[in-house]
Design a protein around this motif. Structure first.
Motif, mmCIF file in Angstrom:
data_model
loop_
_atom_site.group_PDB
_atom_site.id
_atom_site.type_symbol
_atom_site.label_atom_id
_atom_site.label_comp_id
_atom_site.label_asym_id
_atom_site.label_seq_id
_atom_site.Cartn_x
_atom_site.Cartn_y
_atom_site.Cartn_z
ATOM 1 N N ILE A 148 -4.361 10.601 5.067
ATOM 2 C CA ILE A 148 -4.160 9.713 4.873
ATOM 3 C C ILE A 148 -4.295 9.049 6.078
ATOM 4 N N ASP A 149 -4.232 9.055 7.606
ATOM 5 C CA ASP A 149 -3.574 8.254 8.365
ATOM 6 C C ASP A 149 -4.895 8.676 9.424
ATOM 7 N N HIS A 150 -5.807 9.471 8.926
ATOM 8 C CA HIS A 150 -7.003 9.732 9.227
ATOM 9 C C HIS A 150 -8.351 9.968 8.681
ATOM 10 N N VAL A 151 -7.719 9.882 7.440
ATOM 11 C CA VAL A 151 -9.024 9.757 6.179
ATOM 12 C C VAL A 151 -9.466 7.918 5.316
ATOM 13 N N GLY A 152 -8.656 7.350 6.186
ATOM 14 C CA GLY A 152 -8.623 5.983 5.222
ATOM 15 C C GLY A 152 -10.838 5.368 5.269
ATOM 16 N N GLY A 153 -11.207 5.389 6.443
ATOM 17 C CA GLY A 153 -12.574 4.999 6.999
ATOM 18 C C GLY A 153 -13.608 6.232 6.831
ATOM 19 N N GLY B 295 0.253 14.048 -0.288
ATOM 20 C CA GLY B 295 1.171 14.748 -1.096
ATOM 21 C C GLY B 295 0.739 15.010 -3.144
ATOM 22 N N ASP B 296 0.580 14.146 -4.104
ATOM 23 C CA ASP B 296 -0.239 14.504 -5.001
ATOM 24 C C ASP B 296 -1.177 12.918 -5.092
ATOM 25 N N ALA B 297 -1.048 12.160 -4.607
ATOM 26 C CA ALA B 297 -2.194 11.118 -4.087
ATOM 27 C C ALA B 297 -3.646 10.941 -3.576
ATOM 28 N N GLN B 298 -3.948 10.872 -4.500
ATOM 29 C CA GLN B 298 -5.711 11.358 -4.218
ATOM 30 C C GLN B 298 -6.511 10.857 -4.497
ATOM 31 N N PRO B 299 -6.273 9.663 -4.272
ATOM 32 C CA PRO B 299 -7.150 8.031 -4.935
ATOM 33 C C PRO B 299 -8.831 7.726 -3.988
ATOM 34 N N ALA C 299 0.962 -0.987 0.090
ATOM 35 C CA ALA C 299 -0.028 0.066 0.139
ATOM 36 C C ALA C 299 0.988 1.437 -0.267
ATOM 37 N N SER C 300 1.584 1.129 0.957
ATOM 38 C CA SER C 300 3.107 2.328 1.462
ATOM 39 C C SER C 300 3.389 2.837 -0.831
ATOM 40 N N ALA C 301 4.084 2.025 -1.278
ATOM 41 C CA ALA C 301 4.115 1.602 -2.203
ATOM 42 C C ALA C 301 3.547 2.225 -3.168
ATOM 43 N N GLU C 302 1.864 1.972 -3.093
ATOM 44 C CA GLU C 302 1.560 2.624 -4.403
ATOM 45 C C GLU C 302 0.585 3.437 -4.305
ATOM 46 N N ASP C 303 1.262 4.796 -2.999
ATOM 47 C CA ASP C 303 0.884 5.772 -2.488
ATOM 48 C C ASP C 303 2.106 7.048 -2.638
ATOM 49 N N GLY C 304 2.891 6.004 -2.840
ATOM 50 C CA GLY C 304 4.697 6.734 -2.784
ATOM 51 C C GLY C 304 4.538 7.258 -1.688
ATOM 52 N N LEU C 305 4.575 6.495 0.028
ATOM 53 C CA LEU C 305 4.747 7.063 1.065
ATOM 54 C C LEU C 305 5.736 7.172 1.222
#
Length: 256
Positions: free
Chosen positions: A112-117, A142-146, A67-73
């Motif tokens: 990301i660490d607040h909005v996941g659910g 960052g630029d990731a907004q999935p 998941a981290s790789a997918e989001d570039g975290l």
């Protein structure tokens, strides 16, 4: 999808308990700094339940490296621990609560660490700052907004508002454009300031909130809520404080 401005208190009861929810453990490369990812559940004496934040997206509990790789975290940090037990439903179960028993979801901001659910407890309204709700998508990372905005009721705030007796939401932008904090008073513990990322750790104040969306605003709001906390002798629960994390009362323990 319904958006409405919060113009009146939502809750009938006063806070009677607060429990910290453990959403995992993360290493920020800068420092480095190892931090807990937290949410909270507030229960009122009228039987109402308020969930504050929802942690990382569920895909992180399945395979946080992928998941981290997918989001570039990895450009920012790395997840050290995050499993199924760190998802909101599992954390709530420690308190004997299920997502369908939540009466209000408070989203302090949309990183990301607040909005996941964000789609959790979908029958309950979601309280969020208007400044973040108006974004095309949640901030995420960052630029990731999935993530898209799920179809649910949103209650919008643009300033400090009373949620119920002894319970307030504070508009504290700086870290993010719609950053919120919470103020509540418990029967035994007394006043509690739940800063979320308005102040992630005490040292951030002296550092001038470097890297924040708007450092000047962050300094302003941190100063005003800390002054109130000092004036009213409140317990301060910071958003991501490495030194404080081990001592916080995590579910099933509660502050009363």
């Amino acid at each position: 999808m319904v958006d409405a401005t919060l113009d009146r208190p939502l809750l009938k009861g006063a806070p009677r308990a607060l429990a910290i929810l453990d959403y995992g453990f993360f290493r920020v490369h800068s420092g480095p700094r190892d931090i807990g990812i937290q949410g909270a559940l507030v229960e009122t004496d009228a039987g109402e339940r308020v969930l504050i934040d929802t942690g990382f997206p569920p895909k992180y509990a399945e395979d946080f490296a992928a998941a981290s790789a997918e989001d570039g975290l990895g450009a920012f940090g790395e997840v050290l621990h995050l499993g199924p037990d760190n998802l909101p439903a599992a954390q709530l179960l420690r308190l004997g609560v299920s997502p369908d028993q939540i009466d209000l979801l408070v989203l302090t901001h949309t990183h990301i660490d607040h909005v996941g659910g964000l789609d959790l407890a979908s029958e309950a309204p979601c309280l969020i700052a208007a400044a973040e709700r108006k974004l095309p998508k949640p901030l995420y990372w960052g630029d990731a907004q999935p993530l898209d905005w799920p179809n649910r009721e949103y209650l919008l705030v643009t300033g400090d508002r009373e949620l119920g007796p002894g319970f307030e939401v504070l508009f504290t932008p700086g870290h993010a454009p719609g950053q919120l904090s919470l103020w509540l008073t418990l029967p035994e513990t007394g006043p509690i300031l739940f800063t979320s990322d308005a102040i992630s750790r005490p040292s951030e104040v002296g550092e001038g909130f470097a890297g924040a969306w708007d450092p000047g605003l962050a300094v302003h709001h941190a100063s005003r809520i800390l002054m109130r906390a000092a004036r009213e002798n409140a317990t301060v629960i910071y958003g991501h404080c490495p030194e404080q994390w081990p001592s916080l009362r995590k579910a099933p323990e509660r502050y009363l």
